[in-house]
Design a protein around this motif. Structure first.
Motif, PDB file in Angstrom:
ATOM      1  N   MET A   1       0.848  -1.187   0.000  1.00 45.12           N
ATOM      2  CA  MET A   1       0.000   0.000   0.000  1.00 45.12           C
ATOM      3  C   MET A   1       0.888   1.242   0.000  1.00 45.12           C
ATOM      4  SD  MET A   1      -2.936  -1.093   2.748  1.00 45.12           S
ATOM      5  CE  MET A   1      -4.151   0.001   2.081  1.00 45.12           C
ATOM      6  N   SER A   2       0.511   2.231  -0.783  1.00 43.89           N
ATOM      7  CA  SER A   2       1.296   3.456  -0.845  1.00 43.89           C
ATOM      8  C   SER A   2       0.845   4.411   0.259  1.00 43.89           C
ATOM      9  CB  SER A   2       1.146   4.112  -2.213  1.00 43.89           C
ATOM     10  OG  SER A   2      -0.222   4.358  -2.497  1.00 43.89           O
ATOM     11  N   ALA A   3       1.810   5.101   0.855  1.00 45.39           N
ATOM     12  CA  ALA A   3       1.503   5.957   1.999  1.00 45.39           C
ATOM     13  C   ALA A   3       2.211   7.301   1.878  1.00 45.39           C
ATOM     14  CB  ALA A   3       1.908   5.276   3.299  1.00 45.39           C
ATOM     15  N   LEU A   4       1.462   8.355   2.123  1.00 43.21           N
ATOM     16  CA  LEU A   4       1.975   9.717   2.167  1.00 43.21           C
ATOM     17  C   LEU A   4       1.962  10.176   3.617  1.00 43.21           C
ATOM     18  CD1 LEU A   4       2.659  12.560   0.914  1.00 43.21           C
ATOM     19  CD2 LEU A   4       0.171  12.903   0.757  1.00 43.21           C
ATOM     20  N   ILE A   5       3.108  10.641   4.129  1.00 40.95           N
ATOM     21  CA  ILE A   5       3.167  11.208   5.473  1.00 40.95           C
ATOM     22  C   ILE A   5       3.099  12.720   5.373  1.00 40.95           C
ATOM     23  CG2 ILE A   5       4.547  11.533   7.555  1.00 40.95           C
ATOM     24  CD1 ILE A   5       5.712   8.814   7.217  1.00 40.95           C
TER      25      ILE A   5
ATOM     26  N   ARG B   1       6.407   9.106   0.633  1.00 43.14           N
ATOM     27  CA  ARG B   1       6.655  10.547   0.492  1.00 43.14           C
ATOM     28  C   ARG B   1       6.378  11.229   1.816  1.00 43.14           C
ATOM     29  NH1 ARG B   1       3.644  13.914  -4.368  1.00 43.14           N
ATOM     30  NH2 ARG B   1       4.774  15.904  -4.235  1.00 43.14           N
ATOM     31  N   VAL B   2       7.149  12.266   2.135  1.00 51.21           N
ATOM     32  CA  VAL B   2       6.960  13.029   3.369  1.00 51.21           C
ATOM     33  C   VAL B   2       6.888  14.510   3.013  1.00 51.21           C
ATOM     34  CG1 VAL B   2       7.930  13.674   5.615  1.00 51.21           C
ATOM     35  CG2 VAL B   2       8.241  11.336   4.740  1.00 51.21           C
TER      36      VAL B   2
ATOM     37  N   LYS C   1      -6.086  16.386  -0.946  1.00 47.27           N
ATOM     38  CA  LYS C   1      -6.880  16.794  -2.107  1.00 47.27           C
ATOM     39  C   LYS C   1      -5.979  17.120  -3.288  1.00 47.27           C
ATOM     40  CE  LYS C   1     -10.689  19.843  -3.432  1.00 47.27           C
ATOM     41  NZ  LYS C   1     -11.604  20.927  -2.980  1.00 47.27           N
ATOM     42  N   GLY C   2      -4.783  17.666  -2.972  1.00 41.63           N
ATOM     43  CA  GLY C   2      -3.870  18.022  -4.037  1.00 41.63           C
ATOM     44  C   GLY C   2      -2.907  16.925  -4.444  1.00 41.63           C
ATOM     45  N   LEU C   3      -2.466  16.139  -3.452  1.00 39.08           N
ATOM     46  CA  LEU C   3      -1.429  15.135  -3.712  1.00 39.08           C
ATOM     47  C   LEU C   3      -1.893  13.701  -3.511  1.00 39.08           C
ATOM     48  CD1 LEU C   3       1.607  16.735  -1.793  1.00 39.08           C
ATOM     49  CD2 LEU C   3       0.977  17.055  -4.185  1.00 39.08           C
ATOM     50  N   GLY C   4      -3.010  13.526  -2.839  1.00 40.38           N
ATOM     51  CA  GLY C   4      -3.354  12.209  -2.319  1.00 40.38           C
ATOM     52  C   GLY C   4      -3.837  11.178  -3.309  1.00 40.38           C
ATOM     53  N   ALA C   5      -4.139  11.581  -4.531  1.00 39.76           N
ATOM     54  CA  ALA C   5      -4.701  10.625  -5.488  1.00 39.76           C
ATOM     55  C   ALA C   5      -3.778   9.442  -5.745  1.00 39.76           C
ATOM     56  CB  ALA C   5      -5.021  11.330  -6.800  1.00 39.76           C
ATOM     57  N   ASP C   6      -2.494   9.642  -5.556  1.00 39.33           N
ATOM     58  CA  ASP C   6      -1.524   8.582  -5.820  1.00 39.33           C
ATOM     59  C   ASP C   6      -1.257   7.684  -4.611  1.00 39.33           C
ATOM     60  OD1 ASP C   6      -1.177   9.504  -8.426  1.00 39.33           O
ATOM     61  OD2 ASP C   6       0.398  10.897  -7.822  1.00 39.33           O
ATOM     62  N   TYR C   7      -1.968   7.923  -3.492  1.00 41.92           N
ATOM     63  CA  TYR C   7      -1.659   7.208  -2.258  1.00 41.92           C
ATOM     64  C   TYR C   7      -2.909   6.556  -1.669  1.00 41.92           C
ATOM     65  CZ  TYR C   7       2.479  10.032  -2.851  1.00 41.92           C
ATOM     66  OH  TYR C   7       3.598  10.631  -3.390  1.00 41.92           O
ATOM     67  N   ASP C   8      -2.736   5.351  -1.149  1.00 34.58           N
ATOM     68  CA  ASP C   8      -3.839   4.643  -0.510  1.00 34.58           C
ATOM     69  C   ASP C   8      -4.121   5.184   0.884  1.00 34.58           C
ATOM     70  OD1 ASP C   8      -4.138   2.612  -2.611  1.00 34.58           O
ATOM     71  OD2 ASP C   8      -2.183   1.901  -1.930  1.00 34.58           O
ATOM     72  N   ILE C   9      -3.060   5.601   1.553  1.00 38.94           N
ATOM     73  CA  ILE C   9      -3.150   5.992   2.959  1.00 38.94           C
ATOM     74  C   ILE C   9      -2.466   7.335   3.148  1.00 38.94           C
ATOM     75  CG2 ILE C   9      -2.419   5.398   5.315  1.00 38.94           C
ATOM     76  CD1 ILE C   9      -2.310   2.476   4.316  1.00 38.94           C
ATOM     77  N   ILE C  10      -3.065   8.171   4.002  1.00 42.16           N
ATOM     78  CA  ILE C  10      -2.444   9.424   4.414  1.00 42.16           C
ATOM     79  C   ILE C  10      -2.138   9.290   5.902  1.00 42.16           C
ATOM     80  CG2 ILE C  10      -2.618  11.926   4.509  1.00 42.16           C
ATOM     81  CD1 ILE C  10      -2.920  10.767   1.685  1.00 42.16           C
ATOM     82  N   ILE C  11      -0.897   9.564   6.277  1.00 39.41           N
ATOM     83  CA  ILE C  11      -0.486   9.520   7.678  1.00 39.41           C
ATOM     84  C   ILE C  11      -0.282  10.943   8.178  1.00 39.41           C
ATOM     85  CG2 ILE C  11       1.281   8.777   9.322  1.00 39.41           C
ATOM     86  CD1 ILE C  11      -0.218   6.424   8.200  1.00 39.41           C
ATOM     87  N   ASN C  12      -0.914  11.262   9.281  1.00 39.31           N
ATOM     88  CA  ASN C  12      -0.745  12.556   9.946  1.00 39.31           C
ATOM     89  C   ASN C  12       0.237  12.349  11.097  1.00 39.31           C
ATOM     90  OD1 ASN C  12      -0.971  14.771  11.667  1.00 39.31           O
ATOM     91  ND2 ASN C  12      -3.212  14.810  11.659  1.00 39.31           N
ATOM     92  N   LEU C  13       1.475  12.780  10.884  1.00 39.61           N
ATOM     93  CA  LEU C  13       2.504  12.704  11.928  1.00 39.61           C
ATOM     94  C   LEU C  13       2.659  14.100  12.491  1.00 39.61           C
ATOM     95  CD1 LEU C  13       4.723  11.163  13.463  1.00 39.61           C
ATOM     96  CD2 LEU C  13       6.274  11.700  11.586  1.00 39.61           C
ATOM     97  N   GLN C  14       2.087  14.345  13.645  1.00 42.08           N
ATOM     98  CA  GLN C  14       2.045  15.700  14.163  1.00 42.08           C
ATOM     99  C   GLN C  14       3.445  16.227  14.455  1.00 42.08           C
ATOM    100  OE1 GLN C  14      -1.376  16.767  16.648  1.00 42.08           O
ATOM    101  NE2 GLN C  14      -1.907  14.603  16.662  1.00 42.08           N
TER     102      GLN C  14
ATOM    103  N   VAL D   1      -0.672   8.180  21.141  1.00 42.95           N
ATOM    104  CA  VAL D   1       0.433   8.738  20.360  1.00 42.95           C
ATOM    105  C   VAL D   1      -0.164   9.591  19.246  1.00 42.95           C
ATOM    106  CG1 VAL D   1       2.452   8.184  18.946  1.00 42.95           C
ATOM    107  CG2 VAL D   1       1.830   6.720  20.887  1.00 42.95           C
ATOM    108  N   GLY D   2       0.314  10.820  19.115  1.00 45.54           N
ATOM    109  CA  GLY D   2      -0.287  11.778  18.195  1.00 45.54           C
ATOM    110  C   GLY D   2      -0.003  11.509  16.732  1.00 45.54           C
ATOM    111  N   VAL D   3      -0.375  10.368  16.255  1.00 45.40           N
ATOM    112  CA  VAL D   3      -0.234  10.005  14.845  1.00 45.40           C
ATOM    113  C   VAL D   3      -1.576   9.427  14.397  1.00 45.40           C
ATOM    114  CG1 VAL D   3       1.033   8.612  13.154  1.00 45.40           C
ATOM    115  CG2 VAL D   3       2.188   9.392  15.232  1.00 45.40           C
ATOM    116  N   TYR D   4      -1.986   9.760  13.171  1.00 53.48           N
ATOM    117  CA  TYR D   4      -3.237   9.215  12.647  1.00 53.48           C
ATOM    118  C   TYR D   4      -3.000   8.683  11.243  1.00 53.48           C
ATOM    119  CZ  TYR D   4      -5.078  12.274  16.289  1.00 53.48           C
ATOM    120  OH  TYR D   4      -5.316  12.901  17.479  1.00 53.48           O
ATOM    121  N   GLY D   5      -3.715   7.623  10.911  1.00 54.42           N
ATOM    122  CA  GLY D   5      -3.733   7.127   9.543  1.00 54.42           C
ATOM    123  C   GLY D   5      -5.157   7.181   9.034  1.00 54.42           C
ATOM    124  N   TYR D   6      -5.320   7.625   7.790  1.00 58.07           N
ATOM    125  CA  TYR D   6      -6.656   7.748   7.206  1.00 58.07           C
ATOM    126  C   TYR D   6      -6.679   7.100   5.822  1.00 58.07           C
ATOM    127  CZ  TYR D   6      -5.869  12.108   9.923  1.00 58.07           C
ATOM    128  OH  TYR D   6      -5.484  13.050  10.847  1.00 58.07           O
ATOM    129  N   ARG D   7      -7.770   6.461   5.514  1.00 57.24           N
ATOM    130  CA  ARG D   7      -8.027   6.146   4.115  1.00 57.24           C
ATOM    131  C   ARG D   7      -8.553   7.422   3.455  1.00 57.24           C
ATOM    132  NH1 ARG D   7      -7.344   0.742   3.132  1.00 57.24           N
ATOM    133  NH2 ARG D   7      -7.694  -0.644   4.927  1.00 57.24           N
TER     134      ARG D   7
END
Length: 266
Positions: A1-5, A50-51, A90-103, A193-199
């Motif tokens: 799965m592709s992931a954007l942090i 990608r980060v 919305k701008g970059l996420g089309a290429d990624y399955d998961i978005i990770i919010n690393l605060q 832990v202040g990290v979130y993963g979203y579809r």
């Protein structure tokens, strides 16, 4: 799965203005900003493709670009990190399955915490939002209780059901035990832990959800999902001897610098 942090960072914090640019001294005496150390932590995550740093402040953007980070500018109307991540997605996420919010206030986040979130999505296709929790040891619990005793807003605690679905998150220490725990007892308090993963779908829907009273009073963005009937799944992670703490107050600088020295992080 592709992931954007995505590392959300804003300058105008109500509790600690300018926090992302606060310098933290490492084991070798070298000082790096909080946002720099958070970016370095993100770059160590296995499975991240990608980060990017997401900010509305030119000072944070310039500092981030100076140490080599990719920066995405977001509107100052974003009320929290999840809304900022949604703009980036919305701008970059089309290429990624998961978005990770690393605060950007958690430079001590071990990379395997984030890897466990990515694995959780892979193993549980119906999960939409996931976040890690860490069972407190005696020192961590003492730190929580000391902060509350002194009126400081410290870390967040989490309670969840047997399936891992979050029941509540709070800046208070929950569950309430009402007594001192014996040395051999398992501590029932979990540090969120202040990290979130979203579809993609869950993150895209967030801005349209109505903020509720719990989010308002606690100041915790993940409660918006829960108040609108969207499950947040807690993934228990192991510290592996790695101390963890976020930078919430100026007094946390000393604590984090001590941990950096103990871990030998430059």
């Amino acid at each position: 799965m592709s992931a954007l942090i995505v590392i959300p960072a804003r300058y105008a914090s109500s509790r600690y203005p300018g926090k992302p640019l606060v310098e933290l001294e490492g084991a070798d005496g070298q000082k790096r900003s909080l946002i720099h150390r958070s970016w370095l932590a993100a770059k160590q995550v296995e499975g991240a493709d990608r980060v990017v740093v997401a900010t509305d402040d030119s000072r944070i953007a310039e500092a981030s670009e100076a140490f080599g980070a990719e920066v995405v500018m977001t509107p100052d109307s974003c009320r929290n990190g999840t809304e900022r991540c949604a703009v980036v997605a919305k701008g970059l996420g089309a290429d990624y399955d998961i978005i990770i919010n690393l605060q950007g206030d958690a430079p001590l986040t071990p990379p395997w915490f984030v890897t466990e979130l990515i694995r959780s999505f892979y193993e549980n296709p119906t999960r939409q939002v996931v976040t890690p929790v860490l069972r407190c040891d005696a020192d961590a619990l003492a730190g929580f209780l000391e902060d509350r005793k002194n009126g400081r807003v410290g870390g967040t605690t989490a309670v969840f059901d047997r399936a891992g679905r979050a029941l509540y998150f709070s800046k208070e220490v929950v569950p309430y035990t009402g007594r001192e725990l014996a040395a051999e007892e398992e501590i029932p308090v979990f540090h969120h832990v202040g990290v979130y993963g979203y579809r993609q779908a869950a993150l895209a829907s967030y801005g349209a959800l109505t903020p509720g009273p719990l989010e308002f009073w606690e100041g915790l963005e993940q409660l918006r999902f829960m108040e609108n009937g969207i499950d947040v799944h807690c993934v228990e992670v192991e510290a592996r001897g790695h101390a963890f703490w976020e930078l919430n107050n100026p007094s946390d600088v000393i604590r984090i610098e001590r941990i950096l020295r103990e871990l030998g992080v430059s």
